[in-house]
Design a protein around this motif. Sequence first.
Motif, PDB file in Angstrom:
ATOM      1  N   LYS A 207     -13.342 -27.267 -19.186  1.00 46.92           N
ATOM      2  CA  LYS A 207     -14.593 -28.014 -19.257  1.00 46.92           C
ATOM      3  C   LYS A 207     -14.706 -29.094 -18.183  1.00 46.92           C
TER       4      LYS A 207
ATOM      5  N   ASP B 181     -15.957 -32.201 -17.961  1.00 51.23           N
ATOM      6  CA  ASP B 181     -16.335 -33.199 -18.961  1.00 51.23           C
ATOM      7  C   ASP B 181     -16.389 -34.593 -18.362  1.00 51.23           C
TER       8      ASP B 181
ATOM      9  N   PRO C 169     -21.032 -25.211 -31.912  1.00 55.68           N
ATOM     10  CA  PRO C 169     -21.098 -25.953 -30.644  1.00 55.68           C
ATOM     11  C   PRO C 169     -20.030 -27.043 -30.589  1.00 55.68           C
ATOM     12  N   ARG C 170     -19.342 -27.112 -29.456  1.00 55.35           N
ATOM     13  CA  ARG C 170     -18.372 -28.179 -29.162  1.00 55.35           C
ATOM     14  C   ARG C 170     -17.275 -28.255 -30.236  1.00 55.35           C
TER      15      ARG C 170
ATOM     16  N   LYS D 215     -13.890 -28.195 -32.073  1.00 54.25           N
ATOM     17  CA  LYS D 215     -12.505 -28.473 -31.711  1.00 54.25           C
ATOM     18  C   LYS D 215     -11.611 -27.337 -32.176  1.00 54.25           C
TER      19      LYS D 215
ATOM     20  N   LEU E 283      -9.890 -25.549 -25.427  1.00 60.18           N
ATOM     21  CA  LEU E 283     -10.593 -26.323 -24.414  1.00 60.18           C
ATOM     22  C   LEU E 283      -9.596 -27.089 -23.558  1.00 60.18           C
TER      23      LEU E 283
ATOM     24  N   PHE F 159     -19.599 -29.347 -19.469  1.00 58.82           N
ATOM     25  CA  PHE F 159     -19.411 -29.653 -20.883  1.00 58.82           C
ATOM     26  C   PHE F 159     -19.891 -31.069 -21.165  1.00 58.82           C
TER      27      PHE F 159
ATOM     28  N   THR G 275     -23.742 -33.358 -21.471  1.00 60.25           N
ATOM     29  CA  THR G 275     -25.198 -33.257 -21.620  1.00 60.25           C
ATOM     30  C   THR G 275     -25.925 -33.571 -20.323  1.00 60.25           C
TER      31      THR G 275
ATOM     32  N   GLU H 239     -27.362 -26.790 -21.694  1.00 59.29           N
ATOM     33  CA  GLU H 239     -27.136 -26.615 -23.129  1.00 59.29           C
ATOM     34  C   GLU H 239     -28.400 -26.085 -23.779  1.00 59.29           C
TER      35      GLU H 239
ATOM     36  N   GLU I 285     -20.146 -22.208 -23.492  1.00 54.46           N
ATOM     37  CA  GLU I 285     -19.752 -21.772 -24.839  1.00 54.46           C
ATOM     38  C   GLU I 285     -20.503 -20.500 -25.237  1.00 54.46           C
TER      39      GLU I 285
END
Length: 617
Positions: free
Chosen positions: A62, A64, A240-241, A243, A252, A277, A279, A284, A298
Amino acid sequence: MGKKKWIKTLVVGLLLMVFSTYFYTVNSSGLFYFVEGPLQDILRGAKSVDERQPDDRIKIVKIDEKSLSAIGKFPWDRSTYAQVIEKLEQSGAAAIGIDVVLAEPSKNPADDKALADVLAKYSNIILPVQINYPSKQQSAGELVPERIDYPSSTLTTKRDQMAHINVFVDKDGKARKLPVGLPDEKGAYIPAFSVALANLVLDENEKVKRDGAIGEWKRGNEVIPTNDRNQVTTEFFTQPRQKVDATTGYELLSFVDVLNSTKALPLKGSIVLVGPFVTAMQDEYPTPISSVKMFGIEIHANMIQTLLESVFFKDVSKSAGIAIILLISLLAIFLFEKFSGKTALFIFIGIFVVYGLVWLGFYSIGSTFLPLVYPQFALVTIYVWSLVSHYLEERKERNRVTGIFGRFVSKTVVDELLQSGEDVKLGGSRKDISLIFVDIRGFTPMSERLEPEQVIQVLNEYLDVCTKAIFKFNGTLDKFIGDGVMAMFGAPIEYENHPEMAVRAAIEMKSQADILEQKLIKNYGIGVKFGLGINSGPAVVGNIGSEDLRLDYTAIGDTVNLSARLESNAKPGQILISEQTYERVKGLFEIESIGEIKVKGKEKPVAVYEVIGHLHK
């Protein structure tokens, strides 16, 4: 049911079926997509945890906040991607997908060369192609691109290392399906990012390919159920997202952690996707499984697993869907016209529930979605129409019966009889009633002096006076007997004061006949009067005659006979009542006893009374 009614019902039913079919075929999603789609989402979302276990071969690297903070703002130097790819290759990754569009040459040619060298060195790397479409195609179902953003030519990417990353959303804005391939400017198909990556790990006889001869996409020998936009439903194995733990979520890895790793990562045989990853990078989409948006990387990961496991949810063909709507509609038209009331309601609920179970069965057994809303829309609308149709028919029949029956019984009696719900039974039943017999005195001499047309006119005027008086006091006109009338009070609707009502009707007839007599004397020089007889008591009242040919609603018995005898003994303008009637109305009217008289059919004389009129207060 009459032929005309059948035709009317069939025409209306078929029109409703046509509307349902149109709504189903108006576009690829149907007019009621906002209902149909969520219902399918609910069903697919009911899968167990075991059925949704993510494939541990799929990993996500990701881009991020942590990586952006360490490496710097986007875009990054392409040599950075080259370094990460080397780390992933050294760790044994089977396939690597970079979900970052690299359409423009880098300002530093050395960066492009570094990435180009890595792409040339390894054949298991996929770079993205972004296909841009105009806001509206010229024809429905077309997929003609407006512009295609390929990887920069400075990267010297091979054709088989490119795949599109387009995500199409449904009309409600949710991403449920992904196109497995899209045509380029020349009509050649570019495979999806997920297809290209899945093919790198699938055996040769299981790879996803397009059969150009028949225009179908296949995974090995299995046809992938795509729609007219080459889309197939994505099965979501993760939230979504989500863990990662023992049973949920793809593993991830942070981009910067991979970049800075000093030893091989546990990625042997893995499919690794590298992509945004955060916003802020605006990659998204809403999905049917959560209110939280899912990153594009994803979605591609879930689509890869869908292809690897060959889990395809398909909609039946439009022709099959239309056939289902037709079958449900014709069944509903026939049954709802044949049955009404509670039976029709139970049939409606039965078809509705059974088809819902069939819909569930097709999904559970064959992962196939039948149209749900559209056949049931046809069912509901045809049922509602049947309710309206039956209601209108009943109202029409009720008005017809009221019109016919209203010629014999007052409107008040008709309304009460209909509201009571009582059936007019064949045969008779014993009732306590009052009978009036009326005869026109002097009618025969008058008819000899007048023309036939004048006789009929006079007769009708007198009979009209009788009928109106009978109906005014809720009586039932039994029959016309030549120039006479028979009426009863207390049937078919029972009234406790029927003797009083009968006497009041007789007084009304007498007073109106006096007025009519003056008119006849003036016009023809001759007048006539009524002779009336009233008796009260038990009689058999009902339908008497031939069940198949003709029935008369009438009364028979000694009570009836005595009433007729009283009328025959009445002088012009005289109202005679029996002792039985007198005992029930004395004190209500001015009545005089005229003693006992001998009547035909009676061994002993009977006491008779004359009604003079209303009591004067």
